[in-house]
Design an enzyme around this catalytic site. Structure first.
Site, PDB file in Angstrom:
ATOM      1  N   ASP A   1     -15.321 -11.683  -1.499  1.00 30.91           N
ATOM      2  CA  ASP A   1     -15.286 -13.042  -2.038  1.00 30.91           C
ATOM      3  C   ASP A   1     -14.397 -13.926  -1.149  1.00 30.91           C
ATOM      4  OD1 ASP A   1     -15.302 -14.289  -5.383  1.00 30.91           O
ATOM      5  OD2 ASP A   1     -14.816 -15.388  -3.588  1.00 30.91           O
TER       6      ASP A   1
ATOM      7  N   SER B   1     -17.664 -19.637  -6.611  1.00 28.77           N
ATOM      8  CA  SER B   1     -18.247 -18.302  -6.844  1.00 28.77           C
ATOM      9  C   SER B   1     -19.423 -18.342  -7.812  1.00 28.77           C
ATOM     10  CB  SER B   1     -17.190 -17.353  -7.406  1.00 28.77           C
ATOM     11  OG  SER B   1     -16.186 -17.115  -6.471  1.00 28.77           O
TER      12      SER B   1
ATOM     13  N   HIS C   1     -15.495 -12.467 -14.440  1.00 27.63           N
ATOM     14  CA  HIS C   1     -15.275 -13.538 -13.455  1.00 27.63           C
ATOM     15  C   HIS C   1     -16.618 -13.960 -12.857  1.00 27.63           C
ATOM     16  CE1 HIS C   1     -12.451 -15.384 -10.318  1.00 27.63           C
ATOM     17  NE2 HIS C   1     -12.013 -15.764 -11.495  1.00 27.63           N
TER      18      HIS C   1
ATOM     19  N   SER D   1     -18.344 -14.216  -9.964  1.00 28.91           N
ATOM     20  CA  SER D   1     -19.268 -13.450  -9.106  1.00 28.91           C
ATOM     21  C   SER D   1     -19.952 -12.314  -9.863  1.00 28.91           C
ATOM     22  CB  SER D   1     -18.553 -12.899  -7.868  1.00 28.91           C
ATOM     23  OG  SER D   1     -17.805 -13.886  -7.226  1.00 28.91           O
TER      24      SER D   1
ATOM     25  N   GLU E   1     -17.614  -5.870  -5.583  1.00 31.30           N
ATOM     26  CA  GLU E   1     -16.883  -7.035  -5.091  1.00 31.30           C
ATOM     27  C   GLU E   1     -15.414  -6.738  -4.833  1.00 31.30           C
ATOM     28  OE1 GLU E   1     -15.892 -11.645  -6.352  1.00 31.30           O
ATOM     29  OE2 GLU E   1     -15.864 -10.117  -7.896  1.00 31.30           O
TER      30      GLU E   1
END
Ligand SMILES: *[C@@H]1O[C@H](CO)[C@@H](O)[C@H](O)[C@H]1NC(C)=O
Ligand SMILES: *[C@@H]1O[C@H](CO)[C@@H](O)[C@H](O)[C@H]1NC(C)=O
Ligand SMILES: *[C@@H]1O[C@H](CO)[C@@H](O)[C@H](O)[C@H]1NC(C)=O
Ligand SMILES: *[C@@H]1O[C@H](CO)[C@@H](O)[C@H](O)[C@H]1NC(C)=O
Length: 296
Positions: free
Chosen positions: A20, A70, A133, A135, A293
């Site tokens: 990210d 994101s 979150h 993503s 991620e």
């Protein structure tokens, strides 16, 4: 090149690794440091994924913003559709925070994780951020605002969580999240009521009184599937030995800690989480989709 590509058989498994915010200059700096640590000037080194036979670049803009966040970018690379900044799993017909617009069936997008499940494959996610979150959330949720991680945040934004369920609720009670075989990351607080103190001393953030970790367990019991909820590294390694059908691990109240300051005996590394996730998913002969991620 196109003819060549067509002769390559279809992939059985897909693992999407996301760094990210890991931009081209970040890669240049990391590659240079790697080379210098080996005693060269720097450019001689290659990061593991730079040795892959193909690479590409993409334009990361959102529909209404040049600098992506994101949420809109995850919607693009997971659902294949560009969206407005701060929105996830919904099309650009949905303005940020507009609950009613996000309820339009035409605006709801499906992710590659849902496509994999519809095809008889398995799906899962691993992240060092909260699993709610932006993503990772775009693998399973549709939300007009990425901050709607729990019911209190939906309400604080002037929307009704009965109409527009928060992201944690979607993960536990709706498809495709309910079908994910592996969910590993942080964010326990989004799943626990504010009066409940978690194993490491942090209160939940939910104001609807729901304990979604318990609801995840009840759902698996109802479906008669083996399952395990874990919150520390030792329990994760235990699950890696017993291999339940479903595994959820939430290792921090919020995000996982950065790799260097973390306590490696109590908190798993991203590499360990990824290895366990692959072992869980590779039992499906049809294949799997896994999102991994490094989110911090
Ligand atoms: C939300 O979206 C709906 C439907 O697209 C629209 O009619 C409404 O004006 C929007 N509300 C706000 C506050 O922007
Ligand atoms: C956390 O939960 C405990 C136990 O229910 C409660 O006494 C305390 O007031 C809560 N703390 C906050 C900040 O809500
Ligand atoms: C639950 O699953 C086990 C193992 O597959 C099986 O033996 C058992 O009959 C199942 N129970 C119910 C109520 O379906
Ligand atoms: C998980 O189990 C496999 C098989 O026993 C083992 O090779 C691997 O090291 C384990 N992974 C971790 C992170 O302990």
């Amino acid at each position: 090149v196109a003819l060549e590509a067509r002769r390559v058989p279809a992939a059985r498994n897909v693992i999407l690794f996301l760094g990210d915010g890991m931009s081209v200059p970040t890669l240049a700096a990391a590659r240079t440091l790697l080379g210098q640590r080996r005693g060269y000037t720097g450019e001689e080194a290659e990061l593991s994924f730079e040795t892959f036979p193909t690479s590409g670049l993409s334009k990361t803009y959102c529909v209404n913003a040049q600098v992506a966040d994101s949420a809109c970018s995850a919607t693009a690379y997971l659902c294949g559709v560009k969206a407005n900044q701060g929105t996830l799993g919904v099309s650009a017909s949905v303005p940020r925070s507009n609950c009613s617009a996000s309820l339009d069936p035409a605006a709801r997008l499906q992710s590659i994780a849902a496509w994999a499940l519809a095809d008889g494959r398995d799906a899962g996610l691993v992240t060092t951020t909260r699993v709610t979150h932006a993503s990772p959330a775009a693998t399973y949720a549709g939300a007009a605002n990425r901050n709607w991680e729990n019911d209190a945040s939906v309400r604080a934004d002037g929307a009704d969580p009965q109409q527009c369920p928060d992201i944690a609720t979607q993960l536990i009670t709706e498809d495709p999240g309910r079908q994910f075989k592996v969910i590993l990351g942080g964010g326990r607080r989004e799943f626990l009521p504010s009066h409940v103190v978690d194993e490491e001393g942090s209160n939940g953030t939910r104001t609807d009184g729901r304990n979604l970790i318990e609801e995840w367990r009840s759902d698996k019991i109802e479906r008669n599937v083996t399952h395990s909820y874990v919150w520390n590294r030792e329990q994760l390694l235990g699950a890696n030995a017993t291999m339940p059908e479903y595994l959820m691990g939430l290792f921090e109240s919020s995000h996982l800690r950065y790799n260097m300051p973390t306590n490696p005996t109590t908190e798993p590394s991203l590499a360990e989480l990824t290895e366990v996730a692959i072992r869980m998913l590779q039992r499906n002969n049809k294949g799997f989709f896994l999102f991994v991620e490094g989110g911090r």
